[in-house]
Design a protein around this motif. Structure first.
Motif, PDB file in Angstrom:
ATOM      1  N   ILE A 143       1.124  -1.637   0.169  1.00  0.00           N
ATOM      2  CA  ILE A 143       0.463   0.188  -0.238  1.00  0.00           C
ATOM      3  C   ILE A 143       1.252   1.332  -0.037  1.00  0.00           C
ATOM      4  CG2 ILE A 143      -1.746   1.194   0.981  1.00  0.00           C
ATOM      5  CD1 ILE A 143      -2.499  -1.144   2.521  1.00  0.00           C
ATOM      6  N   PRO A 144       0.888   1.995  -0.839  1.00  0.00           N
ATOM      7  CA  PRO A 144       2.092   3.682  -0.951  1.00  0.00           C
ATOM      8  C   PRO A 144       0.806   4.136  -0.215  1.00  0.00           C
ATOM      9  CG  PRO A 144       0.801   2.508  -3.334  1.00  0.00           C
ATOM     10  CD  PRO A 144      -0.219   1.434  -2.163  1.00  0.00           C
ATOM     11  N   SER A 145       2.510   4.745   0.225  1.00  0.00           N
ATOM     12  CA  SER A 145       2.883   6.241   0.739  1.00  0.00           C
ATOM     13  C   SER A 145       1.451   6.503   0.412  1.00  0.00           C
ATOM     14  CB  SER A 145       3.802   6.492   1.639  1.00  0.00           C
ATOM     15  OG  SER A 145       4.169   7.886   2.661  1.00  0.00           O
ATOM     16  N   ASN A 146       1.239   7.956   1.676  1.00  0.00           N
ATOM     17  CA  ASN A 146       0.262   9.561   1.468  1.00  0.00           C
ATOM     18  C   ASN A 146       0.637  10.099   1.959  1.00  0.00           C
ATOM     19  OD1 ASN A 146      -0.949   8.703   3.863  1.00  0.00           O
ATOM     20  ND2 ASN A 146      -2.967   8.223   2.442  1.00  0.00           N
ATOM     21  N   SER A 147       1.465  10.128   2.697  1.00  0.00           N
ATOM     22  CA  SER A 147       2.250  10.726   3.343  1.00  0.00           C
ATOM     23  C   SER A 147       3.572  11.564   2.591  1.00  0.00           C
ATOM     24  CB  SER A 147       2.989  10.495   4.742  1.00  0.00           C
ATOM     25  OG  SER A 147       3.321  11.598   5.675  1.00  0.00           O
ATOM     26  N   ASP A 148       3.422  12.686   2.770  1.00  0.00           N
ATOM     27  CA  ASP A 148       5.367  13.547   2.541  1.00  0.00           C
ATOM     28  C   ASP A 148       6.537  13.764   3.650  1.00  0.00           C
ATOM     29  OD1 ASP A 148       4.217  15.270   4.543  1.00  0.00           O
ATOM     30  OD2 ASP A 148       4.213  17.344   3.079  1.00  0.00           O
ATOM     31  N   LYS A 149       6.079  12.585   4.558  1.00  0.00           N
ATOM     32  CA  LYS A 149       6.740  12.311   5.197  1.00  0.00           C
ATOM     33  C   LYS A 149       7.994  11.148   4.852  1.00  0.00           C
ATOM     34  CE  LYS A 149       4.647  14.678   9.345  1.00  0.00           C
ATOM     35  NZ  LYS A 149       3.985  13.978  11.039  1.00  0.00           N
ATOM     36  N   ASN A 150       9.042  11.302   5.521  1.00  0.00           N
ATOM     37  CA  ASN A 150      10.093  10.141   5.479  1.00  0.00           C
ATOM     38  C   ASN A 150       9.459   9.180   6.906  1.00  0.00           C
ATOM     39  OD1 ASN A 150      11.740   8.088   4.373  1.00  0.00           O
ATOM     40  ND2 ASN A 150      13.328   9.180   5.876  1.00  0.00           N
ATOM     41  N   VAL A 151       8.324   8.372   5.960  1.00  0.00           N
ATOM     42  CA  VAL A 151       8.145   7.246   7.346  1.00  0.00           C
ATOM     43  C   VAL A 151       8.932   5.886   7.297  1.00  0.00           C
ATOM     44  CG1 VAL A 151       6.239   6.271   8.915  1.00  0.00           C
ATOM     45  CG2 VAL A 151       6.188   8.168   7.340  1.00  0.00           C
ATOM     46  N   PRO A 152       9.495   5.227   9.160  1.00  0.00           N
ATOM     47  CA  PRO A 152       9.078   3.981   7.798  1.00  0.00           C
ATOM     48  C   PRO A 152       8.619   3.070   7.413  1.00  0.00           C
ATOM     49  CG  PRO A 152      10.444   5.104  10.228  1.00  0.00           C
ATOM     50  CD  PRO A 152       9.504   5.725   9.454  1.00  0.00           C
ATOM     51  N   VAL A 153       8.537   1.993   6.665  1.00  0.00           N
ATOM     52  CA  VAL A 153       8.539   0.755   6.581  1.00  0.00           C
ATOM     53  C   VAL A 153       7.576  -0.272   7.145  1.00  0.00           C
ATOM     54  CG1 VAL A 153       7.544  -0.808   3.991  1.00  0.00           C
ATOM     55  CG2 VAL A 153       9.208   1.462   3.640  1.00  0.00           C
ATOM     56  N   ILE A 154       5.653   0.172   7.140  1.00  0.00           N
ATOM     57  CA  ILE A 154       5.738  -1.217   8.278  1.00  0.00           C
ATOM     58  C   ILE A 154       5.421  -2.153   7.516  1.00  0.00           C
ATOM     59  CG2 ILE A 154       4.270  -1.396  10.223  1.00  0.00           C
ATOM     60  CD1 ILE A 154       6.393   0.251  10.752  1.00  0.00           C
ATOM     61  N   CYS A 155       5.173  -3.680   7.488  1.00  0.00           N
ATOM     62  CA  CYS A 155       4.259  -4.880   7.059  1.00  0.00           C
ATOM     63  C   CYS A 155       3.868  -5.364   8.181  1.00  0.00           C
ATOM     64  CB  CYS A 155       6.129  -5.684   7.396  1.00  0.00           C
ATOM     65  SG  CYS A 155       4.809  -7.789   6.624  1.00  0.00           S
ATOM     66  N   PHE A 156       3.057  -6.012   8.093  1.00  0.00           N
ATOM     67  CA  PHE A 156       1.940  -6.709   8.803  1.00  0.00           C
ATOM     68  C   PHE A 156       1.793  -7.683   8.339  1.00  0.00           C
ATOM     69  CE2 PHE A 156      -0.045  -2.309   9.442  1.00  0.00           C
ATOM     70  CZ  PHE A 156       0.245  -1.694  10.905  1.00  0.00           C
ATOM     71  N   CYS A 157       1.474  -9.025   8.552  1.00  0.00           N
ATOM     72  CA  CYS A 157       1.816 -10.395   8.459  1.00  0.00           C
ATOM     73  C   CYS A 157       1.254 -11.008   9.267  1.00  0.00           C
ATOM     74  CB  CYS A 157       3.698 -10.957   8.944  1.00  0.00           C
ATOM     75  SG  CYS A 157       3.587 -12.549   8.525  1.00  0.00           S
ATOM     76  N   SER A 158       0.360 -12.095   8.699  1.00  0.00           N
ATOM     77  CA  SER A 158      -0.308 -13.010   9.152  1.00  0.00           C
ATOM     78  C   SER A 158      -0.468 -14.837   8.175  1.00  0.00           C
ATOM     79  CB  SER A 158      -2.314 -12.821   9.346  1.00  0.00           C
ATOM     80  OG  SER A 158      -2.132 -11.847  10.469  1.00  0.00           O
ATOM     81  N   HIS A 159      -0.435 -15.757   9.186  1.00  0.00           N
ATOM     82  CA  HIS A 159      -0.519 -17.050   8.048  1.00  0.00           C
ATOM     83  C   HIS A 159      -1.917 -17.879   7.995  1.00  0.00           C
ATOM     84  CE1 HIS A 159      -1.405 -19.783  11.016  1.00  0.00           C
ATOM     85  NE2 HIS A 159      -1.093 -18.941  12.369  1.00  0.00           N
ATOM     86  N   VAL A 160      -1.999 -18.175   6.231  1.00  0.00           N
ATOM     87  CA  VAL A 160      -2.791 -18.074   6.228  1.00  0.00           C
ATOM     88  C   VAL A 160      -3.151 -20.339   6.445  1.00  0.00           C
ATOM     89  CG1 VAL A 160      -2.592 -17.378   3.862  1.00  0.00           C
ATOM     90  CG2 VAL A 160      -1.885 -19.714   3.833  1.00  0.00           C
ATOM     91  N   ASP A 161      -1.896 -20.870   6.310  1.00  0.00           N
ATOM     92  CA  ASP A 161      -2.723 -22.375   7.278  1.00  0.00           C
ATOM     93  C   ASP A 161      -2.942 -22.261   8.762  1.00  0.00           C
ATOM     94  OD1 ASP A 161       0.204 -21.479   8.046  1.00  0.00           O
ATOM     95  OD2 ASP A 161       0.198 -23.517   8.962  1.00  0.00           O
ATOM     96  N   THR A 162      -4.033 -23.599   8.813  1.00  0.00           N
ATOM     97  CA  THR A 162      -4.077 -24.218  10.055  1.00  0.00           C
ATOM     98  C   THR A 162      -3.333 -25.322  10.486  1.00  0.00           C
ATOM     99  OG1 THR A 162      -5.922 -25.237   8.716  1.00  0.00           O
ATOM    100  CG2 THR A 162      -6.474 -22.552   9.518  1.00  0.00           C
ATOM    101  N   SER A 163      -3.935 -24.965  11.811  1.00  0.00           N
ATOM    102  CA  SER A 163      -3.261 -26.485  12.380  1.00  0.00           C
ATOM    103  C   SER A 163      -3.250 -27.696  12.048  1.00  0.00           C
ATOM    104  CB  SER A 163      -3.079 -26.951  13.881  1.00  0.00           C
ATOM    105  OG  SER A 163      -2.696 -27.579  14.780  1.00  0.00           O
ATOM    106  N   PRO A 164      -2.492 -28.679  12.189  1.00  0.00           N
ATOM    107  CA  PRO A 164      -2.753 -30.463  11.350  1.00  0.00           C
ATOM    108  C   PRO A 164      -3.497 -31.198  13.103  1.00  0.00           C
ATOM    109  CG  PRO A 164      -0.179 -30.064  11.923  1.00  0.00           C
ATOM    110  CD  PRO A 164      -0.811 -28.726  12.455  1.00  0.00           C
ATOM    111  N   ASP A 165      -3.127 -30.236  13.437  1.00  0.00           N
ATOM    112  CA  ASP A 165      -3.854 -30.889  15.022  1.00  0.00           C
ATOM    113  C   ASP A 165      -5.239 -31.723  15.073  1.00  0.00           C
ATOM    114  OD1 ASP A 165      -1.037 -30.342  16.412  1.00  0.00           O
ATOM    115  OD2 ASP A 165      -1.681 -29.119  17.602  1.00  0.00           O
TER     116      ASP A 165
END
Length: 420
Positions: free
Chosen positions: A72-94
């Motif tokens: 998602i591109p920045s919409n700020s004119d500041k130099n903002v650190p690049v932030i990642c959001f992460c989740s996993h798609v798999d479910t447990s084999p339990d």
């Protein structure tokens, strides 16, 4: 502070997305040698790419290893650190993740939830303390024969809905945001082939936690140990005084483990454990897989030394038997990295507070993709996704908690922009 009233947002789609995603079977397989371990995980990943592109995230794509990358591109004119959001798609084999039937119990009033496809599965109010926080909320469960998949399709749905809101509300100011969906987290391989140079993020947050309001900066450190026992195989009709069954020796090793400590069922808080989680073999050879866990990395060697001493004591009774002891490093306590970047947690806690929740900093008796990502160069604490009773038929999550997780994501990105 952002002038846009994030807490006033009410047009959430997170529940609809979640209900859709959990019906796609993405169970991972610890015995598989492929990556991802099951091809069906890509079924959800392909859908996520399509939905990201539909909301305008142009570079969303699925790579050969089953990772979804998007920007998602920045919409700020500041130099903002690049932030990642992460989740996993798999479910447990339990527990089976096939043919999940999600059920929404509207306006929950503290009753026990009897799951209709197997009435013996009951989510009891007295056995799930966090249900006391759900009075008046809409609680989502499975139907009684499968897990729900809130771990971590709740996190996936929250990131997806936050992405939609950011793309449709340019007045929410933010820097560049990266999205990463991983396969095989449940079997400890979630970031084996992730390309951090390609991802290009400075800091990250996994959306894979539990109770609303919590953020975790400390995990177990983890090793895997495989013990392979070589017995003596002889025709059972002529085995007297000759045969030594590797399988029976393995059973003796398991029986010799401590009964009142150093196991998952006898430990809590920051106590570590040695846990046999897989046994296979026969007379000639048998293998026991162990997981070794502790919040203090140095304690792993102590636990492994104690395990080896137990095995030596058992094997000493059988002069013809030999064994191999193989240690595999799995992940390390991410606190060792996150303490070097205190602003990540400060912003996470403030974001949760801005939603109206009381933020709670916690350690987790487990690990996330963020554990390994932190040591790979992407410091990455774990934010609540709202799910409870993971990996089993009693798993549940509430609509309101998922919506608060979406708000938390939005506040995180605005605070990073404000502070830049």
């Amino acid at each position: 502070m952002s002038s846009f009233p994030i807490n006033s947002i009410s047009d959430f789609e997170v529940v609809a997305r979640f209900m859709r995603y959990v019906q796609i079977d993405t169970e991972s397989d610890p015995q598989s040698n492929s990556f991802p371990s099951t091809a069906k995980q890509k079924d959800l990943s392909r859908l996520l790419v399509e939905e990201l592109q539909q909301i305008g995230v142009a570079d969303a794509h699925l790579d050969a290893h089953g990772y979804v990358y998007a920007t998602i591109p920045s919409n700020s004119d500041k130099n903002v650190p690049v932030i990642c959001f992460c989740s996993h798609v798999d479910t447990s084999p339990d527990c089976s993740g096939a043919q999940v039937k999600p059920l929404l119990h509207a306006n929950y009033q503290g009753q026990d939830l009897v799951l209709p496809d197997d009435p013996s599965v009951v989510i009891r109010f007295g056995e799930h303390p966090d249900l006391k926080n759900q009075i008046g909320h809409d609680v989502i469960t499975a139907s009684g024969t499968t897990l729900l998949g809130a771990d971590d399709k709740a996190g996936v749905a929250e990131i997806m809905d936050a992405a939609r809101l950011l793309m449709s509300h340019p007045e929410i100011k933010h820097g560049t945001i990266k999205i990463l969906f991983t396969p095989d987290e449940e079997i400890g391989k979630g970031v084996n082939h992730v390309d951090l140079d390609k991802l290009g993020a400075d800091f990250g947050y996994t959306m894979d936690g539990e109770r609303a309001g919590t953020i975790e900066d400390e995990t177990f450190s983890a090793d895997g140990v495989q013990v392979t026992i070589q017995g003596v195989s002889v025709h059972p009709g002529f085995a007297k005084g000759k045969m030594v069954s590797a399988l029976k020796v393995a059973a003796e090793v398991i029986r010799a483990l401590p009964k009142d400590r150093l196991s998952p069922e006898t430990t809590s808080k920051k106590e570590g454990f040695v846990h046999p989680n897989h046994l296979q073999g026969g007379v000639d050879s048998a293998a026991i897989d162990f997981i070794i866990r502790d919040h203090l990395t140095a304690n792993l060697e102590k636990h492994e030394a104690e395990l080896r001493a137990i095995i030596d004591d058992v094997i000493a009774r059988y002069p013809a038997v030999t064994y191999q002891f193989k240690v595999n490093e799995q992940y390390r306590n991410m606190k060792e990295v996150l303490d070097q970047h205190p602003q990540i947690m400060e912003i996470g806690l403030e974001a949760i507070s801005r939603t109206g929740l009381v933020p709670e900093r916690r350690s987790i008796r487990g690990g996330t993709d963020g554990s390994r990502l932190s040591f790979m160069g992407l410091p990455c604490p774990n934010v609540f996704a709202g799910g409870h009773a993971f990996h089993g038929k009693m798993e549940w999550v509430s609509r309101q908690d998922m919506e608060q997780a979406v708000r938390t994501i939005l506040h995180i990105v605005t605070i990073w922009e404000e502070r830049a």
